[in-house]
Design an enzyme around this catalytic site. Sequence first.
Site, PDB file in Angstrom:
ATOM      1  CB  SER A  55      -0.858  -0.058   1.267  1.00  0.00           C
ATOM      2  OG  SER A  55      -1.820   0.948   1.256  1.00  0.00           O
ATOM      3  NE  ARG A 299      -3.453  -7.145  -2.985  1.00  0.00           N
ATOM      4  CZ  ARG A 299      -4.577  -7.614  -3.537  1.00  0.00           C
ATOM      5  NH1 ARG A 299      -4.734  -7.659  -4.837  1.00  0.00           N
ATOM      6  NH2 ARG A 299      -5.550  -8.056  -2.759  1.00  0.00           N
ATOM      7  CB  THR A 335      -6.000   1.672   5.257  1.00  0.00           C
ATOM      8  OG1 THR A 335      -5.092   1.430   4.187  1.00  0.00           O
ATOM      9  CG2 THR A 335      -5.632   0.806   6.427  1.00  0.00           C
ATOM     10  CB  CYS A 489       2.367  -9.598 -15.928  1.00  0.00           C
ATOM     11  SG  CYS A 489       3.156 -10.442 -14.534  1.00  0.00           S
ATOM     12  CB  CYS A 513       2.732 -14.875  -9.571  1.00  0.00           C
ATOM     13  SG  CYS A 513       1.169 -14.126  -9.150  1.00  0.00           S
ATOM     14  CB  CYS A 516      -0.437  -7.458  -8.660  1.00  0.00           C
ATOM     15  SG  CYS A 516      -0.541  -7.814 -10.421  1.00  0.00           S
ATOM     16  CB  CYS A 519      -3.207 -11.785 -15.221  1.00  0.00           C
ATOM     17  SG  CYS A 519      -2.925 -12.703 -13.699  1.00  0.00           S
TER      18      CYS A 519
HETATM   19  C1  LIG Z   1      -0.286   0.865  -4.460  1.00  0.00           C
HETATM   20  C2  LIG Z   1      -1.363   1.110  -3.431  1.00  0.00           C
HETATM   21  C3  LIG Z   1      -1.341   2.271  -2.678  1.00  0.00           C
HETATM   22  C4  LIG Z   1      -2.322   2.495  -1.723  1.00  0.00           C
HETATM   23  N1  LIG Z   1      -2.216   3.612  -0.940  1.00  0.00           N
HETATM   24  C5  LIG Z   1      -3.062   3.768   0.095  1.00  0.00           C
HETATM   25  C6  LIG Z   1      -2.868   4.819   1.022  1.00  0.00           C
HETATM   26  O1  LIG Z   1      -1.910   5.600   0.915  1.00  0.00           O
HETATM   27  N2  LIG Z   1      -3.753   4.938   2.034  1.00  0.00           N
HETATM   28  C7  LIG Z   1      -4.798   4.059   2.205  1.00  0.00           C
HETATM   29  O2  LIG Z   1      -5.578   4.227   3.156  1.00  0.00           O
HETATM   30  N3  LIG Z   1      -5.002   3.068   1.344  1.00  0.00           N
HETATM   31  C8  LIG Z   1      -4.155   2.876   0.296  1.00  0.00           C
HETATM   32  N4  LIG Z   1      -4.331   1.816  -0.549  1.00  0.00           N
HETATM   33  C9  LIG Z   1      -5.488   0.923  -0.372  1.00  0.00           C
HETATM   34  C10 LIG Z   1      -5.305  -0.018   0.824  1.00  0.00           C
HETATM   35  O3  LIG Z   1      -4.067  -0.666   0.724  1.00  0.00           O
HETATM   36  C11 LIG Z   1      -6.435  -1.026   0.861  1.00  0.00           C
HETATM   37  O4  LIG Z   1      -7.674  -0.370   0.802  1.00  0.00           O
HETATM   38  C12 LIG Z   1      -6.377  -1.900   2.107  1.00  0.00           C
HETATM   39  O5  LIG Z   1      -5.142  -2.539   2.216  1.00  0.00           O
HETATM   40  C13 LIG Z   1      -7.498  -2.936   2.053  1.00  0.00           C
HETATM   41  O6  LIG Z   1      -7.414  -3.770   3.163  1.00  0.00           O
HETATM   42  P1  LIG Z   1      -8.000  -5.268   3.088  1.00  0.00           P
HETATM   43  O7  LIG Z   1      -7.737  -5.875   4.407  1.00  0.00           O
HETATM   44  O8  LIG Z   1      -9.388  -5.234   2.607  1.00  0.00           O
HETATM   45  O9  LIG Z   1      -7.155  -6.002   1.941  1.00  0.00           O
HETATM   46  P2  LIG Z   1      -5.597  -6.242   1.788  1.00  0.00           P
HETATM   47  O10 LIG Z   1      -4.819  -5.176   2.447  1.00  0.00           O
HETATM   48  O11 LIG Z   1      -5.356  -6.488   0.348  1.00  0.00           O
HETATM   49  O12 LIG Z   1      -5.333  -7.582   2.594  1.00  0.00           O
HETATM   50  C14 LIG Z   1      -5.837  -8.819   2.169  1.00  0.00           C
HETATM   51  C15 LIG Z   1      -5.042  -9.932   2.830  1.00  0.00           C
HETATM   52  O13 LIG Z   1      -5.710 -11.170   2.566  1.00  0.00           O
HETATM   53  C16 LIG Z   1      -4.767 -12.139   2.141  1.00  0.00           C
HETATM   54  N5  LIG Z   1      -5.474 -13.095   1.290  1.00  0.00           N
HETATM   55  C17 LIG Z   1      -6.025 -12.867   0.080  1.00  0.00           C
HETATM   56  N6  LIG Z   1      -6.628 -13.972  -0.388  1.00  0.00           N
HETATM   57  C18 LIG Z   1      -6.456 -14.934   0.556  1.00  0.00           C
HETATM   58  C19 LIG Z   1      -6.861 -16.297   0.651  1.00  0.00           C
HETATM   59  N7  LIG Z   1      -7.610 -16.875  -0.287  1.00  0.00           N
HETATM   60  N8  LIG Z   1      -6.482 -16.997   1.755  1.00  0.00           N
HETATM   61  C20 LIG Z   1      -5.761 -16.406   2.741  1.00  0.00           C
HETATM   62  N9  LIG Z   1      -5.349 -15.123   2.700  1.00  0.00           N
HETATM   63  C21 LIG Z   1      -5.712 -14.391   1.625  1.00  0.00           C
HETATM   64  C22 LIG Z   1      -3.703 -11.324   1.432  1.00  0.00           C
HETATM   65  O14 LIG Z   1      -2.487 -12.031   1.346  1.00  0.00           O
HETATM   66  C23 LIG Z   1      -3.631 -10.066   2.289  1.00  0.00           C
HETATM   67  O15 LIG Z   1      -2.714 -10.214   3.343  1.00  0.00           O
HETATM   68  C24 LIG Z   1      -3.375   1.559  -1.538  1.00  0.00           C
HETATM   69  C25 LIG Z   1      -3.400   0.389  -2.296  1.00  0.00           C
HETATM   70  C26 LIG Z   1      -2.395   0.157  -3.222  1.00  0.00           C
HETATM   71  C27 LIG Z   1      -2.415  -1.138  -3.999  1.00  0.00           C
HETATM   72  S1  SF4 Z   2      -1.253 -11.734 -10.444  1.00  0.00           S
HETATM   73 FE1  SF4 Z   2      -1.055 -11.918 -12.650  1.00  0.00          FE
HETATM   74  S2  SF4 Z   2      -0.371  -9.923 -13.347  1.00  0.00           S
HETATM   75 FE2  SF4 Z   2      -0.007 -10.003 -11.123  1.00  0.00          FE
HETATM   76  S3  SF4 Z   2       2.084 -10.717 -10.878  1.00  0.00           S
HETATM   77 FE3  SF4 Z   2       0.790 -12.536 -10.820  1.00  0.00          FE
HETATM   78  S4  SF4 Z   2       0.729 -13.231 -12.931  1.00  0.00           S
HETATM   79 FE4  SF4 Z   2       1.471 -11.127 -12.996  1.00  0.00          FE
END
Ligand SMILES: Cc1cc2nc3c(=O)[nH]c(=O)nc-3n(C[C@H](O)[C@H](O)[C@H](O)COP(=O)(O)OP(=O)(O)OC[C@H]3O[C@@H](n4cnc5c(N)ncnc54)[C@H](O)[C@@H]3O)c2cc1C
Ligand code: SF4
Length: 545
Positions: A55, A299, A335, A489, A513, A516, A519
């Site tokens: 994030s 991601r 978040t 990717c 992979c 993220c 794909c």
């Molecule tokens: C590049 C980027 C920048 C961002 N910047 C900000 C920011 O500055 N401020 C902010 O507030 N938000 C930001 N966000 C958004 C924020 O990161 C998300 O909204 C937040 O992390 C969502 O929380 P979550 O718990 O729903 O999901 P996630 O944080 O994605 O956590 C999901 C977890 O579930 C696990 N998981 C997934 N599938 C499975 C499975 N089948 N079995 C077991 N475990 C699994 C994953 O490994 C992960 O640990 C950003 C996002 C990105 C990608």
């Molecule tokens: S999820 Fe798909 S696009 Fe992302 S790293 Fe893995 S193969 Fe590449």
Amino acid sequence: MAEELPPREAMEFDVVIVGGGPSGLAAAIRLKQLAPDAAVCLVEKGSEIGAHILSGAVLEPRALNELIPDWRKKGAPLETPATDDRFLYLTATRAFRLPTPPQMHNTGNYIVSLGNVCRWLGQQAEALGVEIYPGFPAAELLEDSGRIAGIATGDMGIGKDGNPTDTFQRGMELRARYTLFAEGCRGSLSKQVIRRFNLRDDHDPQTYAIGIKELWEVPAANHKPGLVEHTVGWPLDARTYGGSFLYHFGSNLISYGFVIGLDYRNPWLSPFDEMQRFKTHPEARGHFEGGRRISYGARALNEGGLQSIPRLAFPGGALIGDAAGFVNVPKIKGTHTSMKSGMLAAEAVADALAAGGTGDLSGYETRLRDSWVWQELSLVRNIRPSFAKFGLYGGLAYSALDTYVLRGKAPWTFHHPHPDNETLLDASSAQRIEYPRPDGALTFDRLSSVFISNTNHEENQPGHLHLADPKIAITLNWQRYRSPEARYCPAGVYEIVGADEGNPQLQINAQNCVHCKTCDIKDPVQNIDWVTPEGGGGPNYPGGM
Ligand SMILES: Cc1cc2nc3c(=O)[nH]c(=O)nc-3n(C[C@H](O)[C@H](O)[C@H](O)COP(=O)(O)OP(=O)(O)OC[C@H]3O[C@@H](n4cnc5c(N)ncnc54)[C@H](O)[C@@H]3O)c2cc1C
Ligand code: SF4
């Protein structure tokens, strides 16, 4: 033919939570605060809590203040207050400072490593008695009489041929009265649940972006702790949504990321190369010079907003956090909203358990609609779609009108007309983009980048990137779009080999992979299905990411 596997053992819980990100951990903590005797289990596919968290991150502490009011005393890693906001428009050579929109004001917020915040939340959850199992992906839904009854974790030690190897260990059934899906953006089981219960009927499609990030350590002279800088414009054209973030925090660290809307049209576009070349802009260069890149990752994130939130509750469970899609796009934050959704779901689950544990969780939907999350997302609902409708300049103008004059209360709502996989132009009618070669100091290639994401997968396992029809990779993806997966990717997983000899074939380097999910989202006919690989596989992002 693959051997028949032994039956799975089962464990019973009141609640199983899938995913140890901010939403899953906030739900677990809230639940144990309200129902200390409830048996709560949380599974995480990463090797440890935080290993797959990527994030920005600027954290708005509103939900955290409600969940753990004494977080300071308890040592939460919120160490760098955001002190200075800058919003810039870039041309190829120049930078113009724009007024910072109110949603992007960060007074009172903190620049954090979200991975470290999750590690700390994990400790708080464990102290309350939550059973946390990192390294265990939820691979399969369990269903009894039309009700989700928990999940099964993936088998370990299955070889490429589908047969058990010496390290074989059967997955476990984790059965529960309620299952909360907190898998984050484009969760693999959440996708199945949404389909199984038609949760998206009468809602807009979800739309997405890819965020690619690097963590840098820079000389003290470059470092301005508390600086939050965002840019729009170069290197993207005005029809492609996206921009950069640069957050200065901790001890001489910069979190640099580039986000591109996955509704982009040009199949020649490479988000990775856009992210690299951004650093060569005169405005950006000065942040990094003399510094060292520490880590890399990518991601997807949700961008659909209010219009794209599906129905949240279904028999036996609910979607929370980014699995449903609560990112406030103009704020670039999800978040706080994800955590709050987890807390509200936990409150509904505590009520349902007290009432016998067989009812549904519709109380969660009601609570959410009455909460500040809904109000916040409602006020900004037209901003992201306005960029899809009017392009960068029209979108900026509309956003100013919507924010300053209409104050988010326009009597209309813009919709997302199609999902992101339907937007690509044919390669023959799109402009080719030539990207500069990496210099190895400021800009890098994909493989050296994946190397510092510490990504690791057991080599001898069935592929976790399933092609519904392998032929489509060539007959459609290559012939019509010149294999956009080789460019979008960020980890070099998809490679076309043999094209020079007139025999193009898709090679999938699944071990690279970084999870993220791009794909799974962007493939033109949704031919690629991302499923969980063996437990603990994927990136191992260090503290700081
Ligand atoms: C590049 C980027 C920048 C961002 N910047 C900000 C920011 O500055 N401020 C902010 O507030 N938000 C930001 N966000 C958004 C924020 O990161 C998300 O909204 C937040 O992390 C969502 O929380 P979550 O718990 O729903 O999901 P996630 O944080 O994605 O956590 C999901 C977890 O579930 C696990 N998981 C997934 N599938 C499975 C499975 N089948 N079995 C077991 N475990 C699994 C994953 O490994 C992960 O640990 C950003 C996002 C990105 C990608
Ligand atoms: S999820 Fe798909 S696009 Fe992302 S790293 Fe893995 S193969 Fe590449």
